[in-house]
Design an enzyme around this catalytic site. Sequence first.
Site, mmCIF file in Angstrom:
data_model
loop_
_atom_site.group_PDB
_atom_site.id
_atom_site.type_symbol
_atom_site.label_atom_id
_atom_site.label_comp_id
_atom_site.label_asym_id
_atom_site.label_seq_id
_atom_site.Cartn_x
_atom_site.Cartn_y
_atom_site.Cartn_z
ATOM 1 N N ASN A 97 -42.258 92.145 29.351
ATOM 2 C CA ASN A 97 -41.824 92.797 28.370
ATOM 3 C C ASN A 97 -40.702 91.994 27.552
ATOM 4 O OD1 ASN A 97 -40.583 94.745 26.678
ATOM 5 N ND2 ASN A 97 -39.751 95.970 28.162
ATOM 6 N N TRP A 98 -41.116 91.467 26.418
ATOM 7 C CA TRP A 98 -40.122 90.596 25.766
ATOM 8 C C TRP A 98 -39.159 91.385 25.039
ATOM 9 C CZ3 TRP A 98 -42.389 85.383 23.696
ATOM 10 C CH2 TRP A 98 -42.860 84.657 24.660
ATOM 11 N N LYS A 99 -39.262 92.560 24.921
ATOM 12 C CA LYS A 99 -38.271 93.430 24.202
ATOM 13 C C LYS A 99 -37.987 92.812 22.833
ATOM 14 C CE LYS A 99 -36.300 95.246 28.527
ATOM 15 N NZ LYS A 99 -35.218 95.375 29.254
ATOM 16 N N HIS A 137 -40.742 103.572 27.423
ATOM 17 C CA HIS A 137 -39.789 102.667 28.119
ATOM 18 C C HIS A 137 -38.384 103.356 27.989
ATOM 19 C CE1 HIS A 137 -36.859 99.263 28.935
ATOM 20 N NE2 HIS A 137 -38.182 98.850 29.458
ATOM 21 N N GLU A 166 -35.669 102.369 27.163
ATOM 22 C CA GLU A 166 -34.919 102.033 25.839
ATOM 23 C C GLU A 166 -35.286 102.595 24.841
ATOM 24 O OE1 GLU A 166 -35.284 97.783 26.444
ATOM 25 O OE2 GLU A 166 -34.147 97.729 28.152
ATOM 26 N N GLU A 209 -39.498 102.603 36.732
ATOM 27 C CA GLU A 209 -38.291 101.640 36.283
ATOM 28 C C GLU A 209 -36.887 102.341 36.425
ATOM 29 O OE1 GLU A 209 -39.453 97.975 33.661
ATOM 30 O OE2 GLU A 209 -39.251 99.788 32.218
ATOM 31 N N SER A 227 -35.098 94.237 36.892
ATOM 32 C CA SER A 227 -34.281 92.943 37.572
ATOM 33 C C SER A 227 -35.274 92.514 38.643
ATOM 34 C CB SER A 227 -32.960 93.257 38.105
ATOM 35 O OG SER A 227 -32.263 93.871 37.163
ATOM 36 N N GLY A 233 -38.763 92.283 32.477
ATOM 37 C CA GLY A 233 -37.977 91.976 31.048
ATOM 38 C C GLY A 233 -37.368 90.659 31.045
ATOM 39 N N GLY A 234 -36.212 90.491 31.334
ATOM 40 C CA GLY A 234 -35.562 89.292 31.379
ATOM 41 C C GLY A 234 -36.142 87.911 31.792
HETATM 42 P P1 PGA Z 1 -35.513 93.666 33.385
HETATM 43 O O1 PGA Z 1 -36.338 94.617 32.413
HETATM 44 O O2 PGA Z 1 -36.381 92.925 34.125
HETATM 45 O O3 PGA Z 1 -34.701 92.743 32.190
HETATM 46 O O4 PGA Z 1 -34.717 94.290 34.295
HETATM 47 C C1 PGA Z 1 -37.348 95.336 32.723
HETATM 48 C C2 PGA Z 1 -37.595 96.310 31.645
HETATM 49 O O5 PGA Z 1 -36.978 96.783 30.967
HETATM 50 O O6 PGA Z 1 -39.079 96.460 31.558
#
Ligand code: PGA
Length: 248
Positions: A10-12, A95, A97, A163, A208, A229-230
């Site tokens: 997930n590159w956001k 998600h 967010e 998540e 994470s 994500g990150g």
């Molecule tokens: P993260 O994000 O790996 O940076 O914690 C995960 C996500 O939001 O899907």
Amino acid sequence: MARRPLVAANWKMNGLKGSIAELEKIIAGARSLTAVDLLVCPPATLIAAFAAKAQGTPIAIGGQDCHAEAAGAYTGDISAEMLRDAGATAVIVGHSERRRYYGESDGAVRAKALAARRAGLLAIVCIGETRAERDAGRTSEVVRTQLNGSLPDDSERVAIAYEPVWAIGTGLTPTRDDIAEMHAFIRERLLSRFAKTGRDMRILYGGSVKPGNARDLLGVDDVDGALVGGASLKAEQFLAIAGVYRTP
Ligand code: PGA
């Protein structure tokens, strides 16, 4: 049927045209990863170019959100059909967010999941509790409510991403026991809702996930992959995480 794991990036809101170089590295590194499905969800602006580049490779391309309607007067929005048209085969919906910054309710998330399936996409439905909800001992209740409200009425082309909100982007993760407990709880809910087909649904863990903890986290029972994500922004890190599923 054994569940084939899925590791999704997930590159956001990250990535410009030049980021295709990162996708090329992922494609090159994915050749040896035959036991896991790999999905990259870049921002919508990059989906068409990424899908063209990934065509004929084991990498699938997905969106990060979609509108519930197929088309219409919804300025700025993108439909599941448009994602499909651009070459996506999956989309993340609900998600945390999106739930937090755009107030997406379980009902809205469900409508998006239905739209994803209508367009022929895999819907990755995200759920998870906040820190305050966990501290109040409400984790199971919150997750149950989200599952009840966010899922379509059948299990076809749906994956779940558990998540915990407090684990996203913080470097914090639940213990293996906590993850095992929640994934078992989710599996039990899926079985009670969808009967036998609930056994075939993949439950990803997200929050994470890094190369250093992936083996630990993804080795837990009923964890069928990861939403990353990150660490997914760097090909080496994403491949190292997916490499947990490398066949010996
Ligand atoms: P993260 O994000 O790996 O940076 O914690 C995960 C996500 O939001 O899907």
